[in-house]
Enzyme design. Structure first.
Site, PDB file in Angstrom:
ATOM      1  CB  THR A  64      -3.270   3.222  -4.538  1.00  0.00           C
ATOM      2  OG1 THR A  64      -3.348   4.404  -3.739  1.00  0.00           O
ATOM      3  CG2 THR A  64      -3.695   3.555  -5.963  1.00  0.00           C
TER       4      THR A  64
ATOM      5  CE  LYS B 206      -3.289   7.998  -4.718  1.00  0.00           C
ATOM      6  NZ  LYS B 206      -2.954   7.015  -3.675  1.00  0.00           N
TER       7      LYS B 206
ATOM      8  CE  LYS C 280       0.606   0.416  -5.897  1.00  0.00           C
ATOM      9  NZ  LYS C 280      -0.473   0.947  -5.014  1.00  0.00           N
TER      10      LYS C 280
END
Length: 302
Positions: free
Chosen positions: A95, A171, A240
């Protein structure tokens, strides 16, 4: 088709395991030698370096933490661009920021290598069991060629677009929801503890109500059993991911009220317990209130 995984941590090790189970000759590389040894034990072929890995495979999954790391794996000295044969496929399951994926795609244009932008969801359990959800963006012909290795590691492949960055964008949207659900559960658990309700009651009610989902179930089970480390869901990853979501929202000029609040919960947890998993955020709130939630009841913090 020979496959590889770069990054053999909680997620990458699961990808590799399921590729091996599916019968693919699977190469792997990680800078952590303990991870490399484990990978070798379950049937993988460890590479001495990225160049050796790349020259021996047709498809390489990149499961690292950041966009900078992904770029180094692909474009760095002895990286995948130098090693892989034309027609090879790089699948970025990490990601990263959508614009970083777009930059990688731009850099690959003249290399003869194809790119699949396919972040995943399902966490450590999904990676290890081969039941991940993939958000895949690439032209259809590339996705068709990559399908065998993708199907080996996932239960559901969503073709979310054809342009690079679209997988990462989906995402980022997903993580705003997951992060917000996590944060709401953390707070609700402390409220229940303060009121003297047992963790088992909260678990049973929440997981069988309209709020019940895999995210809620995982959070509650780890909280009430006091499992705050080593569950395969390190707090740094969600921290993150929410940073990526908020960065995208700023670029798109979209307010994300819930995700922004969730980010502060995770930020506090990461500061206080940098080695913890997502659920450790609950401990920060519990310490403010002076009570913690256990499966069999609530306990005062002494």
């Amino acid at each position: 088709m020979k496959a590889a995984v770069v990054g053999l941590g909680d997620m990458g090790s699961g990808l590799a395991l399921n590729l091996i189970k599916a019968g693919f000759e699977t190469w792997g590389f990680d800078i952590d030698q303990k991870r490399m040894a484990s990978f070798s034990e379950f049937g993988g072929t460890p590479a001495e370096n990225l160049f050796e890995l790349g020259r021996n495979v047709d498809a390489a999954f990149v499961m690292v933490m950041t966009g900078a790391q992904a770029k180094e794996v692909i474009f760095g000295k002895g990286g995948l661009v130098e090693a892989m044969r034309r027609g090879g496929i790089i699948l970025i399951t990490a990601t990263i920021k959508p614009h970083e994926l777009e930059e990688i795609a731009e850099g690959l244009k003249s290399t003869g290598l194809d790119l699949v932008d396919t972040p995943v969801s399902g966490g450590f359990p999904g990676a290890q069991s081969g039941t991940l959800t993939m958000m895949a963006a690439a032209p259809s012909d590339i996705l068709d060629r990559a399908a065998p290795v993708m199907e080996a590691v996932s239960a559901k492949i969503h073709r979310v677009g054809s342009a690079p960055g679209q997988g990462q964008t989906v995402k980022a949207c997903l993580q705003t929801v997951i992060g917000s659900i996590f944060a709401a559960n953390f707070e609700a658990c402390v409220l229940a503890a303060k009121a003297g309700i047992s963790g088992q009651v909260i678990h049973d009610v929440f997981t069988t109500s309209g709020a019940g989902c895999g995210v809620t179930k995982a959070a509650l089970e780890n909280i009430i059993d006091r499992k705050f480390e080593g569950t395969g869901s390190h707090i740094s990853t969600m921290h993150k991911d929410l940073t990526i979501s908020l960065d995208l929202a700023q670029q798109m000029t979209v307010p994300l009220h819930m995700a922004a609040q969730a980010m502060q919960v995770f930020h506090a947890g990461k500061i206080k317990y940098p080695n913890g998993d997502n659920w450790v955020c609950t401990r920060v709130i519990e310490e403010i209130v002076g009570v913690e939630l256990h499966r069999d009841g609530a306990r005062a913090i002494r």
